[in-house]
Enzyme design. Structure first.
Site, PDB file in Angstrom:
ATOM      1  N   ASP A 108       0.835  -1.211   0.000  1.00 39.57           N
ATOM      2  CA  ASP A 108       0.000   0.000   0.000  1.00 39.57           C
ATOM      3  C   ASP A 108       0.871   1.263   0.000  1.00 39.57           C
ATOM      4  OD1 ASP A 108      -2.344   1.412   0.002  1.00 39.57           O
ATOM      5  OD2 ASP A 108      -2.730   1.198   2.142  1.00 39.57           O
ATOM      6  N   TRP A 144       2.882   8.015  -2.261  1.00 45.25           N
ATOM      7  CA  TRP A 144       4.261   8.224  -2.740  1.00 45.25           C
ATOM      8  C   TRP A 144       4.247   9.188  -3.932  1.00 45.25           C
ATOM      9  CZ3 TRP A 144       6.914   7.709  -7.279  1.00 45.25           C
ATOM     10  CH2 TRP A 144       8.316   7.711  -7.200  1.00 45.25           C
ATOM     11  N   SER A 203      -7.385  -5.664  -5.157  1.00 44.79           N
ATOM     12  CA  SER A 203      -8.471  -6.253  -4.369  1.00 44.79           C
ATOM     13  C   SER A 203      -9.797  -6.188  -5.128  1.00 44.79           C
ATOM     14  CB  SER A 203      -8.616  -5.501  -3.040  1.00 44.79           C
ATOM     15  OG  SER A 203      -9.161  -4.207  -3.269  1.00 44.79           O
ATOM     16  N   GLU A 248     -12.303  -4.798  -4.059  1.00 47.97           N
ATOM     17  CA  GLU A 248     -12.758  -3.421  -3.838  1.00 47.97           C
ATOM     18  C   GLU A 248     -12.056  -2.429  -4.772  1.00 47.97           C
ATOM     19  OE1 GLU A 248     -11.961  -5.575  -1.382  1.00 47.97           O
ATOM     20  OE2 GLU A 248     -14.025  -5.893  -0.729  1.00 47.97           O
ATOM     21  N   ASN A 249     -10.859  -2.768  -5.225  1.00 47.91           N
ATOM     22  CA  ASN A 249     -10.120  -1.859  -6.114  1.00 47.91           C
ATOM     23  C   ASN A 249     -10.802  -1.679  -7.476  1.00 47.91           C
ATOM     24  OD1 ASN A 249      -6.863  -2.924  -4.865  1.00 47.91           O
ATOM     25  ND2 ASN A 249      -8.052  -1.134  -4.281  1.00 47.91           N
ATOM     26  N   TRP A 250     -11.778  -2.555  -7.814  1.00 45.30           N
ATOM     27  CA  TRP A 250     -12.542  -2.366  -9.063  1.00 45.30           C
ATOM     28  C   TRP A 250     -13.337  -1.063  -9.027  1.00 45.30           C
ATOM     29  CZ3 TRP A 250     -10.975  -4.874 -13.041  1.00 45.30           C
ATOM     30  CH2 TRP A 250     -10.542  -6.197 -12.961  1.00 45.30           C
ATOM     31  N   ARG A 271     -12.138   1.787  -8.276  1.00 42.49           N
ATOM     32  CA  ARG A 271     -11.254   2.935  -8.574  1.00 42.49           C
ATOM     33  C   ARG A 271     -11.570   3.514  -9.958  1.00 42.49           C
ATOM     34  NH1 ARG A 271      -5.380   2.378  -5.746  1.00 42.49           N
ATOM     35  NH2 ARG A 271      -6.194   1.806  -3.715  1.00 42.49           N
ATOM     36  N   ARG A 274       2.257  -4.884   6.120  1.00 41.90           N
ATOM     37  CA  ARG A 274       1.504  -3.862   5.395  1.00 41.90           C
ATOM     38  C   ARG A 274       2.343  -2.597   5.364  1.00 41.90           C
ATOM     39  NH1 ARG A 274      -4.743  -2.550   4.706  1.00 41.90           N
ATOM     40  NH2 ARG A 274      -4.478  -0.756   3.362  1.00 41.90           N
ATOM     41  N   SER A 297      -7.965  -4.953   5.174  1.00 46.69           N
ATOM     42  CA  SER A 297      -8.549  -4.692   3.847  1.00 46.69           C
ATOM     43  C   SER A 297      -8.920  -5.978   3.076  1.00 46.69           C
ATOM     44  CB  SER A 297      -7.611  -3.816   3.002  1.00 46.69           C
ATOM     45  OG  SER A 297      -7.357  -2.602   3.652  1.00 46.69           O
TER      46      SER A 297
HETATM   47  C1  IPE Z   1      -5.269  -2.838  -0.169  1.00 50.87           C
HETATM   48  O1  IPE Z   1      -4.949  -1.508  -0.406  1.00 50.87           O
HETATM   49  C2  IPE Z   1      -5.301  -3.601  -1.459  1.00 50.87           C
HETATM   50  C3  IPE Z   1      -4.013  -3.758  -2.115  1.00 50.87           C
HETATM   51  C4  IPE Z   1      -2.860  -3.435  -1.630  1.00 50.87           C
HETATM   52  C5  IPE Z   1      -4.085  -4.361  -3.416  1.00 50.87           C
HETATM   53  P1  IPE Z   1      -6.088  -0.404  -0.525  1.00 50.87           P
HETATM   54  O2  IPE Z   1      -5.406   0.899  -0.694  1.00 50.87           O
HETATM   55  O3  IPE Z   1      -7.079  -0.793  -1.556  1.00 50.87           O
HETATM   56  O4  IPE Z   1      -6.781  -0.516   0.914  1.00 50.87           O
HETATM   57  P2  IPE Z   1      -7.784   0.475   1.659  1.00 50.87           P
HETATM   58  O5  IPE Z   1      -8.873   0.803   0.677  1.00 50.87           O
HETATM   59  O6  IPE Z   1      -7.008   1.691   2.041  1.00 50.87           O
HETATM   60  O7  IPE Z   1      -8.255  -0.290   2.843  1.00 50.87           O
HETATM   61  C1  IPE Z   2      -1.471   0.325  -3.403  1.00 54.92           C
HETATM   62  O1  IPE Z   2      -1.306   1.676  -3.394  1.00 54.92           O
HETATM   63  C2  IPE Z   2      -1.740  -0.226  -4.774  1.00 54.92           C
HETATM   64  C3  IPE Z   2      -3.103  -0.761  -4.961  1.00 54.92           C
HETATM   65  C4  IPE Z   2      -4.025  -0.813  -4.058  1.00 54.92           C
HETATM   66  C5  IPE Z   2      -3.419  -1.275  -6.276  1.00 54.92           C
HETATM   67  P1  IPE Z   2      -2.527   2.691  -3.360  1.00 54.92           P
HETATM   68  O2  IPE Z   2      -2.895   3.027  -4.748  1.00 54.92           O
HETATM   69  O3  IPE Z   2      -3.628   2.134  -2.524  1.00 54.92           O
HETATM   70  O4  IPE Z   2      -1.864   3.943  -2.646  1.00 54.92           O
HETATM   71  P2  IPE Z   2      -2.525   4.939  -1.619  1.00 54.92           P
HETATM   72  O5  IPE Z   2      -3.161   4.133  -0.526  1.00 54.92           O
HETATM   73  O6  IPE Z   2      -3.539   5.729  -2.391  1.00 54.92           O
HETATM   74  O7  IPE Z   2      -1.394   5.767  -1.131  1.00 54.92           O
HETATM   75 MG    MG Z   3      -4.107   2.332  -0.557  1.00 50.37          MG
END
Ligand code: IPE
Ligand code: IPE
Ligand code: MG
Length: 253
Positions: free
Chosen positions: A22, A27, A67, A69-71, A73, A190, A198
């Site tokens: 994460d 960054w 994840s 849940e990342n769908w 985004r 993490r 998560s």
């Molecule tokens: C967790 O990171 C999923 C991955 C690292 C792939 P997220 O950035 O999606 O987690 P939340 O939403 O902050 O909990």
């Molecule tokens: C983790 O970094 C990568 C994925 C979840 C795919 P993030 O994209 O969640 O980075 P932050 O949490 O916004 O800093």
């Molecule tokens: Mg994140």
């Protein structure tokens, strides 16, 4: 052995390390770059961490890359992540073969774009006989979905009279998870300081040692991984017993 990893004891290494990668977005913001540049830099950390885990003798490295849940985004970010994933798989295949690394994937793989699934399957097939380490990518992965899917498969088995309800033990249940056949993670890392899981490996982390670092994923490299594994080796894993019981147990060995 490499001179910068002198202090790890080979007898008490974690067999399985799982990482919630994460902080790519933060960054990027810190460096006034796009989130996508953050993900690109994060891919460099993946390369570094895979190398060092192979070097120190980790059996399974599971990386949470995307994840369920990342769908949710923004679409351009999802597309960029999928493109990066495809590039990573293509560019790393030669090194995986050289270093005897087998690629596996856990999650709802069929939800990924067809071109990514194709490359993923090719790399998994090509590396299938490699035994040096398993690199396990969690892609479109959700721990709750994994458990629900396992329940569905078990119910189907029971209905078909291939399994009796009383035969469903923890070990049997584990066999219906994506991680079937893999040891449970000994260490969960993490990055970027968030104190949550998560939806990652919910069943499998029952007794996993957790380490949260404030380092953002693109800044997370081999030295810190080694430091964390060293910290893990200093911990006492009790599994519900008392500290005295654990020490006596060790004395018997
Ligand atoms: C967790 O990171 C999923 C991955 C690292 C792939 P997220 O950035 O999606 O987690 P939340 O939403 O902050 O909990
Ligand atoms: C983790 O970094 C990568 C994925 C979840 C795919 P993030 O994209 O969640 O980075 P932050 O949490 O916004 O800093
Ligand atoms: Mg994140």
């Amino acid at each position: 052995m490499n001179s910068d990893i002198p202090s790890l004891r080979p007898d008490s290494l974690p067999r399985h390390i799982a990482i919630i990668m994460d902080g790519n977005g933060r960054w990027a913001r810190k460096h006034s770059l796009s989130r996508i540049r953050g993900h690109r830099e994060g891919a460099e950390s993946v390369r570094d961490i895979v190398r060092v885990c192979r070097e120190i003798g980790i059996e399974v490295l599971t990386l949470y890359a995307f994840s369920t849940e990342n769908w949710q985004r923004p679409r351009p970010e999802i597309s960029a992540l999928m493109k990066l994933l495809k590039q990573f798989l293509k560019s790393e295949l030669a090194e995986m073969m050289e270093n005897n690394i087998r690629l596996k994937a856990i999650g709802q793989i069929e939800r990924l774009p067809a071109d990514v699934v194709k490359v993923l399957r090719e790399v998994m097939d090509t590396t299938i006989k490699n035994q040096g380490m398993i690199l396990n990518l969690a892609l479109s992965y959700g721990g709750q979905d994994e458990i629900v899917e396992a329940v569905r498969k078990i119910v189907a088995e029971v209905r078909a009279d291939r399994l009796k309800p009383e035969e469903i033990t923890k070990a049997v249940f584990s066999n219906y998870l994506y991680t079937q056949g893999m040891p449970e993670p000994d260490l969960l890392i993490r990055t970027s300081g968030e104190m949550r899981v998560s939806n990652f490996l919910l069943w499998q982390i029952a007794y996993t040692e957790i380490f949260v670092t404030n380092t953002l994923w693109p800044d997370f490299r081999r030295e810190e991984l080694i430091h964390i594994v060293h910290d893990y080796q200093e911990r006492e894993r009790r599994f519900g017993e008392t500290g005295d019981q654990i020490k006596r147990g060790r004395g018997r060995q």
